[in-house]
Design a protein around this motif. Structure first.
Motif, PDB file in Angstrom:
ATOM      1  N   ARG A 123      -5.158  -9.596  -2.501  1.00  0.00           N
ATOM      2  CA  ARG A 123      -3.299  -8.035  -3.104  1.00  0.00           C
ATOM      3  C   ARG A 123      -3.872  -6.472  -3.157  1.00  0.00           C
ATOM      4  O   ARG A 123      -5.260  -6.558  -4.362  1.00  0.00           O
ATOM      5  N   PRO A 124      -3.072  -6.053  -3.048  1.00  0.00           N
ATOM      6  CA  PRO A 124      -3.903  -4.382  -3.184  1.00  0.00           C
ATOM      7  C   PRO A 124      -3.241  -4.156  -4.565  1.00  0.00           C
ATOM      8  O   PRO A 124      -2.447  -4.290  -5.151  1.00  0.00           O
ATOM      9  N   ALA A 125      -3.778  -3.742  -5.833  1.00  0.00           N
ATOM     10  CA  ALA A 125      -4.145  -3.184  -6.942  1.00  0.00           C
ATOM     11  C   ALA A 125      -3.237  -2.344  -6.638  1.00  0.00           C
ATOM     12  O   ALA A 125      -2.529  -1.603  -6.000  1.00  0.00           O
ATOM     13  N   ASP A 126      -2.622  -2.753  -8.446  1.00  0.00           N
ATOM     14  CA  ASP A 126      -1.958  -1.013  -8.822  1.00  0.00           C
ATOM     15  C   ASP A 126      -2.311   0.294  -8.629  1.00  0.00           C
ATOM     16  O   ASP A 126      -3.719   0.170  -9.342  1.00  0.00           O
ATOM     17  N   GLN A 127      -1.397   1.310  -7.983  1.00  0.00           N
ATOM     18  CA  GLN A 127      -1.934   2.296  -7.967  1.00  0.00           C
ATOM     19  C   GLN A 127      -1.052   3.922  -7.805  1.00  0.00           C
ATOM     20  O   GLN A 127      -1.116   4.033  -6.952  1.00  0.00           O
ATOM     21  N   LEU A 128      -1.087   3.749  -8.974  1.00  0.00           N
ATOM     22  CA  LEU A 128      -0.514   5.047 -10.105  1.00  0.00           C
ATOM     23  C   LEU A 128      -1.023   6.200  -9.859  1.00  0.00           C
ATOM     24  O   LEU A 128      -2.445   5.736 -11.017  1.00  0.00           O
ATOM     25  N   ALA A 156       4.546   3.429  -1.518  1.00  0.00           N
ATOM     26  CA  ALA A 156       3.855   4.859  -1.167  1.00  0.00           C
ATOM     27  C   ALA A 156       5.013   5.672  -1.052  1.00  0.00           C
ATOM     28  O   ALA A 156       5.152   6.692  -0.120  1.00  0.00           O
ATOM     29  N   SER A 157       5.119   5.891  -2.487  1.00  0.00           N
ATOM     30  CA  SER A 157       6.246   6.752  -2.056  1.00  0.00           C
ATOM     31  C   SER A 157       5.900   8.280  -3.672  1.00  0.00           C
ATOM     32  O   SER A 157       4.430   7.182  -4.277  1.00  0.00           O
ATOM     33  N   GLN A 158       6.906   9.317  -3.902  1.00  0.00           N
ATOM     34  CA  GLN A 158       5.814   9.641  -5.210  1.00  0.00           C
ATOM     35  C   GLN A 158       7.510  10.153  -5.391  1.00  0.00           C
ATOM     36  O   GLN A 158       8.583  10.675  -4.859  1.00  0.00           O
ATOM     37  N   THR A 159       6.864  10.702  -6.698  1.00  0.00           N
ATOM     38  CA  THR A 159       8.088  11.754  -7.355  1.00  0.00           C
ATOM     39  C   THR A 159       7.729  12.856  -8.189  1.00  0.00           C
ATOM     40  O   THR A 159       6.551  12.690  -8.050  1.00  0.00           O
ATOM     41  N   PHE A 208       3.909  18.691 -12.292  1.00  0.00           N
ATOM     42  CA  PHE A 208       2.911  16.970 -11.466  1.00  0.00           C
ATOM     43  C   PHE A 208       3.625  16.265 -10.446  1.00  0.00           C
ATOM     44  O   PHE A 208       5.317  16.610 -10.389  1.00  0.00           O
ATOM     45  N   VAL A 209       3.285  15.640  -9.627  1.00  0.00           N
ATOM     46  CA  VAL A 209       3.317  15.041  -8.949  1.00  0.00           C
ATOM     47  C   VAL A 209       3.055  13.254  -9.136  1.00  0.00           C
ATOM     48  O   VAL A 209       1.773  12.989  -9.246  1.00  0.00           O
ATOM     49  N   ALA A 210       3.518  12.159  -9.417  1.00  0.00           N
ATOM     50  CA  ALA A 210       3.103  11.063  -9.420  1.00  0.00           C
ATOM     51  C   ALA A 210       3.502  10.132  -8.273  1.00  0.00           C
ATOM     52  O   ALA A 210       4.577  10.277  -7.312  1.00  0.00           O
ATOM     53  N   ARG A 211       2.315   9.653  -7.703  1.00  0.00           N
ATOM     54  CA  ARG A 211       2.899   8.407  -6.780  1.00  0.00           C
ATOM     55  C   ARG A 211       1.862   7.618  -6.432  1.00  0.00           C
ATOM     56  O   ARG A 211       0.832   7.681  -7.404  1.00  0.00           O
ATOM     57  N   ASN A 212       2.895   6.497  -5.842  1.00  0.00           N
ATOM     58  CA  ASN A 212       2.239   5.649  -5.905  1.00  0.00           C
ATOM     59  C   ASN A 212       1.673   4.804  -4.500  1.00  0.00           C
ATOM     60  O   ASN A 212       1.731   4.739  -3.321  1.00  0.00           O
ATOM     61  N   LEU A 213       0.342   5.114  -4.393  1.00  0.00           N
ATOM     62  CA  LEU A 213      -0.259   3.892  -2.898  1.00  0.00           C
ATOM     63  C   LEU A 213      -1.130   3.142  -2.905  1.00  0.00           C
ATOM     64  O   LEU A 213      -1.587   3.347  -1.583  1.00  0.00           O
ATOM     65  N   ASN A 214       0.178   2.255  -3.664  1.00  0.00           N
ATOM     66  CA  ASN A 214      -0.143   0.832  -3.322  1.00  0.00           C
ATOM     67  C   ASN A 214       0.881   0.752  -1.700  1.00  0.00           C
ATOM     68  O   ASN A 214       2.448   1.128  -1.678  1.00  0.00           O
ATOM     69  N   PRO A 215       0.697   0.681  -1.002  1.00  0.00           N
ATOM     70  CA  PRO A 215       1.651   0.542   0.550  1.00  0.00           C
ATOM     71  C   PRO A 215       2.440  -0.319   0.933  1.00  0.00           C
ATOM     72  O   PRO A 215       3.530  -1.009   1.393  1.00  0.00           O
ATOM     73  N   LEU A 216       2.387  -1.592  -0.024  1.00  0.00           N
ATOM     74  CA  LEU A 216       2.568  -2.992  -0.166  1.00  0.00           C
ATOM     75  C   LEU A 216       3.832  -3.179  -1.046  1.00  0.00           C
ATOM     76  O   LEU A 216       5.457  -3.734  -1.275  1.00  0.00           O
ATOM     77  N   LEU A 217       3.325  -2.711  -2.866  1.00  0.00           N
ATOM     78  CA  LEU A 217       4.573  -3.181  -3.714  1.00  0.00           C
ATOM     79  C   LEU A 217       4.818  -1.997  -4.374  1.00  0.00           C
ATOM     80  O   LEU A 217       4.037  -0.993  -4.654  1.00  0.00           O
TER      81      LEU A 217
END
Length: 377
Positions: free
Chosen positions: A19-24, A107-110, A47-56
């Motif tokens: 499973r792809p790891a949590d990548q915040l 794969a989103s950001q805020t 600052f920008v916060a990115r979720n690099l996980n493509p699935l979760l």
């Protein structure tokens, strides 16, 4: 039955491990300093916060900014007020500095903003600010505390100071003071502001390897390093106060070169040392082995970080020369008279650079002179 249970268990473990790891990741984007009055400054950072996980999805569960001010004087008369604001597209920001837990889809950001208000006497003595942004990654895996770092130069530096020229035979050199360099700087702009007013055709610009790495962002806080068994064991075999004598400095090398290469270099280096052959470990362990500066290795606030050597120095000097027209060298020099040229453009004569930097005119402390201008008479 037992075989079926083992097969099912093995399949489940394999599925979990793939499973792809949590990548915040939360990273600084920009900042501005406004000197509204001599007693009131305002710093705005984004600052920008990115979720690099493509699935979760993952949750940015908590954000806490921490400010460190570095000054040439006292901080007793300086007061700071920090405001934290979210920049979500679907939620208005709160006004009470409370971070409301926010879910980022795959794969989103805020965005988020930190505003710092500084008031009082003594602001002109400020040299830099170090903003640490602690945040909580909350998802499928372990709740994890992470930290993003933003270093801000606050000192106004005279771009036309009287230089301290030194001379030996037909060679002159002078260290060039600059503001505190950060990853937001670009070398063409630094050279245009601080060096071009003093430079002449044929001069050589020698850049500290530490400064080159800092501008690349090639440094990390010890909290970002997870020392393993190999680093925690081998660090005891390195001399005290060297950059590899801490498990964090050595783990940084292992992360760069790989554990097997470092272990092999240690084994061969130990045998060579018995034969009184020095330097074998550093020759075998990878280019970063001799370049890593552990905590305390450079000027504040980078003295709290592990600073690596620059990436692709040969490519970097060519880029700077193309953009500025100057001959460039990236150099590792120290107070022991050792000078190592990591990379240089074709017009640089190495013997001149070594002669000029043998006494380390830029210094290894808090001189804030990351560049030396070298001139053949």
């Amino acid at each position: 039955m037992a075989a079926g249970i083992l097969l099912a268990g093995g399949t489940l473990l394999y599925w979990l491990n793939t499973r792809p790891a949590d990548q915040l990741w939360v990273e600084p984007q920009s900042w501005t300093l406004t000197r509204e009055t001599p007693q009131q400054w305002r710093i705005q950072t984004e600052f920008v916060a990115r979720n690099l996980n493509p699935l979760l999805e993952v949750t940015l569960a908590q954000v806490t900014p921490r400010l460190h001010l570095l000054s040439a004087g006292s901080l007793e008369q300086i007061h700071s007020l920090i405001r934290l604001r979210s920049r979500h597209e679907d939620l208005p920001p709160r006004q009470d500095n409370y971070w409301q837990a926010y879910i980022l889809s795959p794969a989103s950001q805020t965005g988020l903003e930190v505003e710092i208000q500084l008031t009082g006497d003594g602001l002109s003595d400020l040299r830099s600010a170090w903003l640490e942004l602690d945040y909580i990654q909350y998802g499928r895996q372990q709740r994890t505390l992470k930290t993003s770092h933003l270093i801000l130069p606050l000192q106004e530096v005279d771009p036309l100071p009287e230089l301290n020229w030194q001379q030996q035979e037909h060679l002159s050199w002078a260290p060039i003071p600059t503001h505190l360099l950060t990853p937001k700087d670009e070398w063409p702009a630094v050279i245009e502001r601080y060096i071009r007013p003093h430079a002449q055709p044929g001069d050589i610009i020698a850049i500290s390897e530490t400064a080159a790495a800092i501008v690349q962002g090639n440094f990390r806080h010890p909290l970002q390093v997870k020392p393993g068994f190999l680093a925690r064991t081998l660090c005891y075999f390195f001399p005290s106060k060297t950059s590899l004598s801490s498990c964090y400095g050595l783990q940084t090398l292992i992360d760069c070169s790989g554990p097997w290469r470092v272990l092999w270099a240690f084994f061969i280096g130990s045998l060579a040392k018995l034969l009184r052959i020095p330097g074998v470990f550093y020759a075998l362990a990878g280019e970063q082995a001799a370049l890593i500066d552990d905590v305390t290795g450079t000027l504040p606030p980078y003295d709290q970080f592990i600073v690596l050597g620059p990436e692709n120095p040969a490519q970097l000097v060519q880029q700077i020369q193309t953009q500025t027209g100057y001959e460039i060298a990236i150099v590792d020099a120290n107070d022991l008279g050792e000078v190592k040229i990591l990379a240089a453009t074709s017009g640089v004569k190495g013997s001149l650079v070594e002669q000029a930097l043998r006494k380390n005119p830029a210094g290894n402390s808090a001189e804030q002179t990351p560049v030396v201008l070298i001139r053949a008479q």
